[in-house]
Design an enzyme around this catalytic site. Structure first.
Site, PDB file in Angstrom:
ATOM      1  N   GLY A   1      45.569  39.445  36.281  1.00  0.00           N
ATOM      2  CA  GLY A   1      46.130  38.109  36.316  1.00  0.00           C
ATOM      3  C   GLY A   1      45.432  37.172  37.270  1.00  0.00           C
TER       4      GLY A   1
ATOM      5  N   LYS B   1      39.065  39.363  43.407  1.00  0.00           N
ATOM      6  CA  LYS B   1      40.511  39.165  43.449  1.00  0.00           C
ATOM      7  C   LYS B   1      40.782  37.777  44.015  1.00  0.00           C
ATOM      8  CE  LYS B   1      43.391  42.370  44.762  1.00  0.00           C
ATOM      9  NZ  LYS B   1      44.079  43.448  45.521  1.00  0.00           N
TER      10      LYS B   1
ATOM     11  N   ARG C   1      41.904  52.672  34.802  1.00  0.00           N
ATOM     12  CA  ARG C   1      43.172  53.126  35.377  1.00  0.00           C
ATOM     13  C   ARG C   1      43.963  53.891  34.322  1.00  0.00           C
ATOM     14  NH1 ARG C   1      44.242  48.166  38.654  1.00  0.00           N
ATOM     15  NH2 ARG C   1      42.459  46.807  38.293  1.00  0.00           N
TER      16      ARG C   1
ATOM     17  N   ASP D   1      49.154  51.539  36.973  1.00  0.00           N
ATOM     18  CA  ASP D   1      47.992  50.653  36.921  1.00  0.00           C
ATOM     19  C   ASP D   1      47.205  50.676  38.225  1.00  0.00           C
ATOM     20  OD1 ASP D   1      50.555  49.208  37.544  1.00  0.00           O
ATOM     21  OD2 ASP D   1      49.152  47.688  38.237  1.00  0.00           O
TER      22      ASP D   1
END
Length: 493
Positions: A94, A115, A185, A258
């Protein structure tokens, strides 16, 4: 794959090319006034990147995703996941972007990942941004784990964006540049398995599994059942990883599926912290009200997450559902014994006890010591260094930790010393310096205010965690009691 001296960087787009269904091509937002806060120059060298160039405007553009090398395809990755036990079918990056892959000095592929680079299609109402404190926390703790020889993603840089971000208050924004063996993941497989169930087509799931084998476990290629071999390899890697966490007192804080990597690296340093007073029930995360991800629960949570991974691979284990389930159960039953083997060997080393000594007697001695630590709320890290001193004849420091149980400690010490522990070996595996929670908070608060001196000093100390040095006593000391009583960690999202 990169020519550092000229500032030329070549990024492959292997993940985006092989698995387009699991990624969305996307561009980072342009920060209004980017400024480099910290750069991991040794890591840059390992990646063949020129540190001097990374400090230029063009280099900072790479570190924020706004100066992407020609031919690279930045993507937001799609994945699902169980968050605190609740399944979310679409999570994804996101606020993150995979810029691409490059090779390190040993020829291993490494992801270059951001990030806080802005909203993506997976943002689910979030702003896609990150703030200075949590990004520096990830830099600090991931580099500390690396120095402790624990598999982890690495932090290459943190860049301040010049944009304020609203959380509970307005805070300075930042982008973290992260490096990982990959960002595959358990949640990646959950997403692909859901697509397979919806369409009846195993193609994506199989390609994802083949990608993981090629990237991380090429020996599985030659196994009789390559996908079962993949699962077994991931389970072994996670068993070893969680044992390492437990041995140094690391609490991840958000062990969702995750955040469980296929590579066996530690990932996502949100509400993480280090154990101080020994207590398996310790929780620091402000959102973990039930203690699901407490220190002592971490092995069982890892097992639960791996069970979810096994579920995704069932159609690849065997065409017959019963045979597939039997294979999965048999493989799952190996996890806790593997974990206990890793933990027991590590714990014997922490106590300086030979792996060849009688197993039951040593196990009982270790259990008794841990019970004494719990009952007396003894600082976990300090105990082992003081215990080594007791093995050299100076038992005053360790006795001071057990003021109310001196008699019980005396009996235990007599038994332990009778086994002639390897005290030099103890000092090689028991750190003097860990990221003490109060020191981390102190450094991050100062850095958020613009002063990075405490952060750099703490990083220097943690880069050499096993060697005791004069003048660093405050970095080895537990937090003041009033700090520990109220300390909580937060996700920072």
């Amino acid at each position: 794959m990169s020519a550092a001296s000229a500032g030329i960087v070549t990024l492959d787009s292997c993940f985006a090319r092989d698995l387009p269904e699991l990624s969305v091509p996307w561009q980072a937002e342009t920060p209004p006034d980017p400024k480099l806060l910290i750069l991991n120059e040794p890591l840059a060298a390992e990646l063949g990147l020129d540190a001097a160039w990374l400090k230029t405007a063009d280099g900072i553009g790479l570190l924020t995703g706004t100066n992407v090398p020609a031919g690279a395809t930045p993507v937001a990755q799609a994945y699902a996941g169980h968050q605190f036990g609740n399944y979310v079918p679409t999570l994804g990056d996101g606020r993150a972007l995979l810029l691409g892959e490059l090779e390190d000095a040993l020829g291993n592929p490494r992801d270059l990942h951001l990030k806080g680079a802005g909203r993506t299609p997976f943002a689910r109402g979030g702003d896609g941004l990150a703030v200075v404190g949590p990004m520096l926390r990830e830099y600090l703790i991931s580099e500390a784990l690396h120095a402790l020889n624990i598999p982890t993603t690495r932090s290459l840089a943190v860049v301040a964006t010049g944009r304020d971000v609203h959380r509970e208050t307005r805070l300075p924004g930042a982008v973290l540049t992260r490096v990982a063996a990959s960002h595959l993941r358990v949640g990646s497989f959950q997403y692909a398995a859901a697509q397979a169930r919806a369409t009846g087509d195993l193609g994506l799931l199989r390609r994802l599994a083949d990608h993981a084998i090629n990237r991380h476990y090429p020996s599985a290629e030659h196994a009789k059942n390559r996908y079962l071999a993949l699962f077994e390899a991931v389970a072994r890697a996670q068993a070893a990883l969680v044992a390492e966490w437990m041995l140094v007192g690391f609490i991840h804080g958000v062990m969702n599926t995750d955040n469980t990597t296929i590579s066996g690296e530690t990932i996502d340093y949100g509400p993480c912290a280090f154990l101080e007073a020994y207590d398996p029930a310790t929780v620091y995360s402000s959102i973990d009200h039930a203690g699901r991800y407490s220190y002592g629960n971490q092995p069982l949570v890892a097992q639960w997450n791996l069970a979810r991974f096994a579920e995704t691979l069932l159609p690849l284990f065997a065409d017959d559902e019963e045979q597939a389930l039997t294979a999965a159960v048999n493989a799952m039953e190996q996890f806790l014994p593997q974990y206990h083997t890793e933990w027991s060997l590590g714990m014997r080393a922490k106590f300086g006890l030979s792996a060849d000594a009688d197993a039951l007697g040593v196990a009982a001695l270790i259990d008794q010591a841990l019970a004494l630590l719990t009952e007396n709320r003894v600082d976990y890290t300090s105990f082992f260094r003081r215990l080594a001193a007791a093995g050299r004849g100076d038992d005053g420091p360790v006795r001071a930790l057990f003021a109310e149980s001196a008699d019980l400690l005396d009996g235990w010490l007599t038994q332990w010393q009778a086994r002639t522990p390897d005290v030099d070996g103890m000092d090689r595996v028991n750190p003097v310096y860990i990221p003490r929670n109060h020191l981390v908070e102190e450094a991050l608060a100062a850095a958020t205010g613009g002063d990075l001196a405490l952060l750099h000093r703490l990083l220097d100390v943690l880069a050499d965690p096993y060697r005791e040095r004069d003048g660093l006593e405050r970095y080895a000391a537990p937090a003041p009691p009033e700090f520990g009583a109220r300390f909580q960690t937060f996700c920072g999202t």
